[in-house]
Design a protein around this motif. Structure first.
Motif, PDB file in Angstrom:
ATOM      1  N   ARG A  36      -1.127 -12.454 -63.543  1.00  0.00           N
ATOM      2  CA  ARG A  36      -0.444 -11.731 -64.792  1.00  0.00           C
ATOM      3  C   ARG A  36      -0.028 -10.342 -64.625  1.00  0.00           C
ATOM      4  O   ARG A  36       0.783  -9.992 -64.615  1.00  0.00           O
ATOM      5  CB  ARG A  36      -1.965 -11.388 -65.674  1.00  0.00           C
ATOM      6  N   ALA A  37      -0.680  -9.914 -62.793  1.00  0.00           N
ATOM      7  CA  ALA A  37      -0.431  -8.298 -62.948  1.00  0.00           C
ATOM      8  C   ALA A  37       0.962  -8.526 -62.124  1.00  0.00           C
ATOM      9  O   ALA A  37       2.210  -7.335 -62.316  1.00  0.00           O
ATOM     10  CB  ALA A  37      -1.142  -8.279 -61.801  1.00  0.00           C
ATOM     11  N   CYS A  38       1.508  -9.767 -60.932  1.00  0.00           N
ATOM     12  CA  CYS A  38       2.684 -10.356 -60.215  1.00  0.00           C
ATOM     13  C   CYS A  38       3.869 -10.417 -61.326  1.00  0.00           C
ATOM     14  O   CYS A  38       4.872  -9.696 -61.301  1.00  0.00           O
ATOM     15  CB  CYS A  38       2.279 -11.051 -59.794  1.00  0.00           C
ATOM     16  N   ARG A  39       3.196 -10.806 -62.736  1.00  0.00           N
ATOM     17  CA  ARG A  39       3.907 -10.856 -64.213  1.00  0.00           C
ATOM     18  C   ARG A  39       4.718  -9.984 -64.948  1.00  0.00           C
ATOM     19  O   ARG A  39       5.747 -10.167 -64.595  1.00  0.00           O
ATOM     20  CB  ARG A  39       3.786 -12.130 -64.895  1.00  0.00           C
ATOM     21  N   VAL A  40       3.692  -9.066 -64.842  1.00  0.00           N
ATOM     22  CA  VAL A  40       4.509  -7.863 -65.176  1.00  0.00           C
ATOM     23  C   VAL A  40       5.173  -6.792 -64.248  1.00  0.00           C
ATOM     24  O   VAL A  40       5.548  -6.513 -64.586  1.00  0.00           O
ATOM     25  CB  VAL A  40       3.164  -6.844 -65.387  1.00  0.00           C
ATOM     26  N   LEU A  41       4.838  -6.700 -63.149  1.00  0.00           N
ATOM     27  CA  LEU A  41       5.700  -6.017 -61.741  1.00  0.00           C
ATOM     28  C   LEU A  41       6.965  -6.623 -61.669  1.00  0.00           C
ATOM     29  O   LEU A  41       7.897  -6.077 -61.049  1.00  0.00           O
ATOM     30  CB  LEU A  41       4.332  -5.717 -60.763  1.00  0.00           C
ATOM     31  N   GLY A  42       6.833  -7.769 -62.013  1.00  0.00           N
ATOM     32  CA  GLY A  42       8.332  -8.531 -61.890  1.00  0.00           C
ATOM     33  C   GLY A  42       7.831  -8.975 -59.786  1.00  0.00           C
ATOM     34  O   GLY A  42       9.358  -8.848 -59.429  1.00  0.00           O
ATOM     35  N   HIS A  43       7.112  -8.960 -59.356  1.00  0.00           N
ATOM     36  CA  HIS A  43       6.876  -9.193 -57.944  1.00  0.00           C
ATOM     37  C   HIS A  43       6.004 -10.753 -57.965  1.00  0.00           C
ATOM     38  O   HIS A  43       5.225 -11.155 -58.459  1.00  0.00           O
ATOM     39  CB  HIS A  43       5.259  -8.521 -57.214  1.00  0.00           C
ATOM     40  N   PRO A  44       7.455 -11.612 -56.717  1.00  0.00           N
ATOM     41  CA  PRO A  44       5.992 -13.140 -56.211  1.00  0.00           C
ATOM     42  C   PRO A  44       4.640 -12.959 -56.162  1.00  0.00           C
ATOM     43  O   PRO A  44       4.809 -12.239 -55.183  1.00  0.00           O
ATOM     44  CB  PRO A  44       7.342 -13.411 -55.228  1.00  0.00           C
TER      45      PRO A  44
END
Length: 183
Positions: free
Chosen positions: A55-63
């Motif tokens: 979820r954190a990666c999805r929010v930040l837009g990071h792979p």
């Protein structure tokens, strides 16, 4: 007995400690005991403050792969670093492009971006150019100014402001011979 309140920063820190305890093979009960809270509080905190990696990666837009990446240094990294440091100390005014050219002349197949990264990591910088100020700078590129050697070798000037009794300001240009000692 009053309830003990924790700030969000404290809660996140304790959740991190609990994650470490569980990663070491402990149970949730042991992790909660280790951070000094009840299991129920631990679960409540995890729901409120804990965010999954996905979820954190999805929010930040990071792979997500960027969170697990561990750089693998090349086999010749230490030898190349030592060689770059040696060349930089020998030729202090040369930047990464010239150092790359020297390395290629020595038979090393190296990318200029890699040389630039190593120089930056090692803190190697090209010193700033010295201003042209007559003969007071030594020819070898040192940073220390020479002292005047004879009379009339170096002069200094500056403006001095004086205020008269009636409040009028007078500016004077003063000149001094630097070779004359003030002592």
């Amino acid at each position: 007995m009053a309830k003990r309140r924790h700030t969000p920063e404290q809660v996140i820190k304790k959740l991190g400690e609990a994650e470490v305890a569980m990663a070491e093979g402990g149970t949730v009960a042991e992790a909660a005991r280790r951070i000094g809270v009840a299991e129920q509080t631990f679960y409540r905190w995890r729901n409120e403050y804990g965010v999954s990696e996905r979820r954190a990666c999805r929010v930040l837009g990071h792979p997500r792969s960027t969170q697990r990446y561990k750089p693998i240094p090349a086999e010749d990294e230490k030898a190349l670093t030592a060689e770059i440091v040696e060349l930089a100390s020998q030729f202090g005014r040369y930047g990464y492009c010239r150092i790359t050219a020297f390395l290629r002349q020595r038979g090393r197949h190296v990318n200029h971006k890699r040389v630039e990264r190593i120089r930056r990591y090692e803190g190697l910088k090209v010193p700033a150019k010295q201003p042209k100020r007559g003969r007071l700078w030594p020819d070898d590129g040192a940073c220390v100014r020479l002292q005047p050697a004879w009379k009339d070798h170096a002069w200094a000037y500056d403006f001095v402001c004086l205020r008269l009794h009636d409040g009028t300001e007078v500016r004077l240009l003063t000149e001094t011979d630097q070779s004359v000692s003030e002592f």
